[in-house]
Design a protein around this motif. Structure first.
Motif, PDB file in Angstrom:
ATOM      1  N   LYS A  28       0.841  -1.201   0.000  1.00 38.55           N
ATOM      2  CA  LYS A  28       0.000   0.000   0.000  1.00 38.55           C
ATOM      3  C   LYS A  28       0.870   1.242   0.000  1.00 38.55           C
ATOM      4  O   LYS A  28       1.723   1.413   0.881  1.00 38.55           O
ATOM      5  CB  LYS A  28      -0.914   0.011   1.226  1.00 38.55           C
ATOM      6  CG  LYS A  28      -1.900   1.170   1.251  1.00 38.55           C
ATOM      7  CD  LYS A  28      -2.923   1.009   2.361  1.00 38.55           C
ATOM      8  CE  LYS A  28      -3.979   2.105   2.306  1.00 38.55           C
ATOM      9  NZ  LYS A  28      -5.016   1.916   3.349  1.00 38.55           N
ATOM     10  N   HIS A  29       0.661   2.100  -0.991  1.00 32.75           N
ATOM     11  CA  HIS A  29       1.319   3.411  -1.033  1.00 32.75           C
ATOM     12  C   HIS A  29       0.373   4.455  -0.453  1.00 32.75           C
ATOM     13  O   HIS A  29      -0.826   4.465  -0.747  1.00 32.75           O
ATOM     14  CB  HIS A  29       1.658   3.799  -2.476  1.00 32.75           C
ATOM     15  CG  HIS A  29       2.920   3.191  -2.984  1.00 32.75           C
ATOM     16  ND1 HIS A  29       4.168   3.671  -2.664  1.00 32.75           N
ATOM     17  CD2 HIS A  29       3.129   2.126  -3.809  1.00 32.75           C
ATOM     18  CE1 HIS A  29       5.095   2.952  -3.265  1.00 32.75           C
ATOM     19  NE2 HIS A  29       4.499   1.996  -3.956  1.00 32.75           N
ATOM     20  N   TYR A  30       0.928   5.361   0.365  1.00 34.20           N
ATOM     21  CA  TYR A  30       0.144   6.469   0.896  1.00 34.20           C
ATOM     22  C   TYR A  30       0.478   7.786   0.213  1.00 34.20           C
ATOM     23  O   TYR A  30      -0.389   8.642   0.063  1.00 34.20           O
ATOM     24  CB  TYR A  30       0.396   6.614   2.402  1.00 34.20           C
ATOM     25  CG  TYR A  30      -0.234   5.526   3.237  1.00 34.20           C
ATOM     26  CD1 TYR A  30      -1.607   5.502   3.460  1.00 34.20           C
ATOM     27  CD2 TYR A  30       0.545   4.522   3.804  1.00 34.20           C
ATOM     28  CE1 TYR A  30      -2.199   4.509   4.227  1.00 34.20           C
ATOM     29  CE2 TYR A  30      -0.033   3.521   4.577  1.00 34.20           C
ATOM     30  CZ  TYR A  30      -1.402   3.520   4.782  1.00 34.20           C
ATOM     31  OH  TYR A  30      -1.984   2.535   5.542  1.00 34.20           O
ATOM     32  N   LYS A  31       1.711   7.965  -0.206  1.00 37.71           N
ATOM     33  CA  LYS A  31       2.135   9.248  -0.771  1.00 37.71           C
ATOM     34  C   LYS A  31       1.963   9.211  -2.284  1.00 37.71           C
ATOM     35  O   LYS A  31       2.373   8.264  -2.951  1.00 37.71           O
ATOM     36  CB  LYS A  31       3.593   9.522  -0.415  1.00 37.71           C
ATOM     37  CG  LYS A  31       4.085  10.871  -0.886  1.00 37.71           C
ATOM     38  CD  LYS A  31       4.614  11.697   0.255  1.00 37.71           C
ATOM     39  CE  LYS A  31       5.029  13.071  -0.206  1.00 37.71           C
ATOM     40  NZ  LYS A  31       5.650  13.876   0.826  1.00 37.71           N
ATOM     41  N   ASP A  32       1.357  10.275  -2.823  1.00 36.95           N
ATOM     42  CA  ASP A  32       1.197  10.366  -4.275  1.00 36.95           C
ATOM     43  C   ASP A  32       2.552  10.332  -4.958  1.00 36.95           C
ATOM     44  O   ASP A  32       3.507  10.984  -4.509  1.00 36.95           O
ATOM     45  CB  ASP A  32       0.469  11.663  -4.650  1.00 36.95           C
ATOM     46  CG  ASP A  32      -1.009  11.622  -4.286  1.00 36.95           C
ATOM     47  OD1 ASP A  32      -1.519  10.517  -4.011  1.00 36.95           O
ATOM     48  OD2 ASP A  32      -1.642  12.690  -4.257  1.00 36.95           O
ATOM     49  N   GLY A  33       2.654   9.572  -6.037  1.00 39.47           N
ATOM     50  CA  GLY A  33       3.923   9.483  -6.751  1.00 39.47           C
ATOM     51  C   GLY A  33       3.893   8.362  -7.767  1.00 39.47           C
ATOM     52  O   GLY A  33       2.823   8.009  -8.279  1.00 39.47           O
ATOM     53  N   ASP A  34       5.056   7.774  -8.032  1.00 41.81           N
ATOM     54  CA  ASP A  34       5.152   6.765  -9.088  1.00 41.81           C
ATOM     55  C   ASP A  34       4.759   5.367  -8.621  1.00 41.81           C
ATOM     56  O   ASP A  34       4.602   4.469  -9.434  1.00 41.81           O
ATOM     57  CB  ASP A  34       6.570   6.745  -9.677  1.00 41.81           C
ATOM     58  CG  ASP A  34       7.648   6.671  -8.609  1.00 41.81           C
ATOM     59  OD1 ASP A  34       7.349   6.999  -7.454  1.00 41.81           O
ATOM     60  OD2 ASP A  34       8.782   6.281  -8.935  1.00 41.81           O
ATOM     61  N   ASN A  35       4.637   5.137  -7.325  1.00 43.90           N
ATOM     62  CA  ASN A  35       4.113   3.889  -6.772  1.00 43.90           C
ATOM     63  C   ASN A  35       4.812   2.625  -7.265  1.00 43.90           C
ATOM     64  O   ASN A  35       4.190   1.740  -7.854  1.00 43.90           O
ATOM     65  CB  ASN A  35       2.614   3.771  -7.061  1.00 43.90           C
ATOM     66  CG  ASN A  35       1.810   4.886  -6.424  1.00 43.90           C
ATOM     67  OD1 ASN A  35       2.267   5.532  -5.492  1.00 43.90           O
ATOM     68  ND2 ASN A  35       0.618   5.118  -6.932  1.00 43.90           N
ATOM     69  N   PRO A  36       6.117   2.475  -7.011  1.00 44.80           N
ATOM     70  CA  PRO A  36       6.805   1.245  -7.418  1.00 44.80           C
ATOM     71  C   PRO A  36       6.306   0.049  -6.606  1.00 44.80           C
ATOM     72  O   PRO A  36       5.845   0.197  -5.468  1.00 44.80           O
ATOM     73  CB  PRO A  36       8.268   1.553  -7.098  1.00 44.80           C
ATOM     74  CG  PRO A  36       8.208   2.562  -5.999  1.00 44.80           C
ATOM     75  CD  PRO A  36       7.012   3.411  -6.291  1.00 44.80           C
ATOM     76  N   GLN A  37       6.433  -1.153  -7.199  1.00 42.83           N
ATOM     77  CA  GLN A  37       6.006  -2.357  -6.497  1.00 42.83           C
ATOM     78  C   GLN A  37       7.066  -2.834  -5.503  1.00 42.83           C
ATOM     79  O   GLN A  37       6.748  -3.456  -4.490  1.00 42.83           O
ATOM     80  CB  GLN A  37       5.699  -3.482  -7.495  1.00 42.83           C
ATOM     81  CG  GLN A  37       5.132  -4.732  -6.846  1.00 42.83           C
ATOM     82  CD  GLN A  37       4.799  -5.820  -7.866  1.00 42.83           C
ATOM     83  OE1 GLN A  37       4.926  -5.599  -9.073  1.00 42.83           O
ATOM     84  NE2 GLN A  37       4.374  -6.975  -7.385  1.00 42.83           N
ATOM     85  N   PHE A  38       8.340  -2.515  -5.797  1.00 41.89           N
ATOM     86  CA  PHE A  38       9.447  -2.935  -4.937  1.00 41.89           C
ATOM     87  C   PHE A  38      10.370  -1.745  -4.667  1.00 41.89           C
ATOM     88  O   PHE A  38      10.566  -0.899  -5.543  1.00 41.89           O
ATOM     89  CB  PHE A  38      10.259  -4.062  -5.592  1.00 41.89           C
ATOM     90  CG  PHE A  38       9.447  -5.272  -5.955  1.00 41.89           C
ATOM     91  CD1 PHE A  38       9.178  -6.254  -5.014  1.00 41.89           C
ATOM     92  CD2 PHE A  38       8.952  -5.421  -7.243  1.00 41.89           C
ATOM     93  CE1 PHE A  38       8.437  -7.378  -5.351  1.00 41.89           C
ATOM     94  CE2 PHE A  38       8.201  -6.535  -7.589  1.00 41.89           C
ATOM     95  CZ  PHE A  38       7.942  -7.520  -6.640  1.00 41.89           C
TER      96      PHE A  38
END
Length: 263
Positions: free
Chosen positions: A53-63
């Motif tokens: 789970k990502h909380y911060k807006d951005g590129d959202n990498p899986q690893f």
């Protein structure tokens, strides 16, 4: 319990408010350590997080990978600031860029291994709303802010008064607007403190700066002096481009030569 106490007292530093650390972080996420590889000298290791789970807006990498110091049992270097991330551990991570590399910490941070520690509802509100945080609307404490008004010229008018050297000091709160103008000066309140505004999401509160009657000639004079220091430096918080409103604390006392001093 030992882990919680260790985080609170083992290292000499303050944990920032979650809202501030969220703002400063490049990534904020929940994830599991799926790989841990030691360097050839065993002094460091690289952990890989699989992010759930990502909380911060951005590129959202899986690893994401992080280079950490290895365990004291491996290096033989014991420290009160020792911590580790183990394979299989699930973490909440506030990751920042340091010298161009991503880094996170356990001490002095809100990053934590989940299961052993938990995300409390107040922090969950920050995580869920952190991308909406507007730091410009809050008041901050600025310990190092300096006056533009000439304080010595104000003090000169009081030097003919007879003050006995003081064992204590008068404490004054000054509220300064974003342009550097004094808006309010009051003696430190003695009664139970209340917040000037209620921020139920980010917890970015300051106490009310309310009027209190002076309890001594020193306090009365200190308040008069503080109210005459009208102009102050503008204060910029973190990387904000616009100045913000802030609170400055003044200490006013009489030295051994019966001279009024302002710090």
């Amino acid at each position: 319990m030992l882990l919680i106490v260790g985080k609170s007292f083992a290292c000499s530093c303050d944990t920032p408010k979650p809202a501030i650390e969220f703002y400063e972080s490049h990534y904020v996420f929940e994830g599991e350590v799926i790989e841990k590889i030691y360097a050839s000298d065993s002094l460091t290791n690289t952990v890989t997080f699989e992010i759930s789970k990502h909380y911060k807006d951005g590129d959202n990498p899986q690893f994401l990978k992080f280079k950490l110091n290895s365990e004291a049992e491996v290096t033989g270097l014991y420290s009160s600031c020792y911590w580790t991330a183990k394979k299989g551990d699930k973490w909440l991570v506030y990751a920042k860029k340091k010298d161009g590399e991503l880094d996170f910490q356990f001490f002095c941070s809100n990053s934590k291994p989940l299961g052993r520690l938990k995300i409390y509802p107040s922090e969950q509100k920050v995580l869920d709303n952190g991308n909406k945080l507007d730091l410009n609307q809050y008041r901050y404490t600025a310990y190092s802010a300096k006056p533009i008004t000439n304080v010595d010229s104000i003090l000169e008018k009081y030097q003919n008064q007879k003050f006995a050297p003081s064992k204590t000091f008068a404490s004054v709160w000054l509220d300064i607007d974003k342009h550097g103008n004094l808006k309010k000066a009051n003696l430190h309140p003695n009664q139970e403190l209340e917040y000037e505004e209620i921020d139920t999401i980010f917890g970015m509160n300051q106490f009310k700066n309310v009027y209190r009657e002076p309890n001594s000639d020193l306090e009365k004079t200190a308040l008069e002096i503080a109210e005459k220091i009208k102009e102050w430096e503008k204060y910029y918080y973190l990387d904000l481009e616009e100045p913000v409103k802030y609170r400055k604390w003044l200490k006013i006392y009489v030295d051994k030569d019966s001279i009024l001093q302002v710090e």
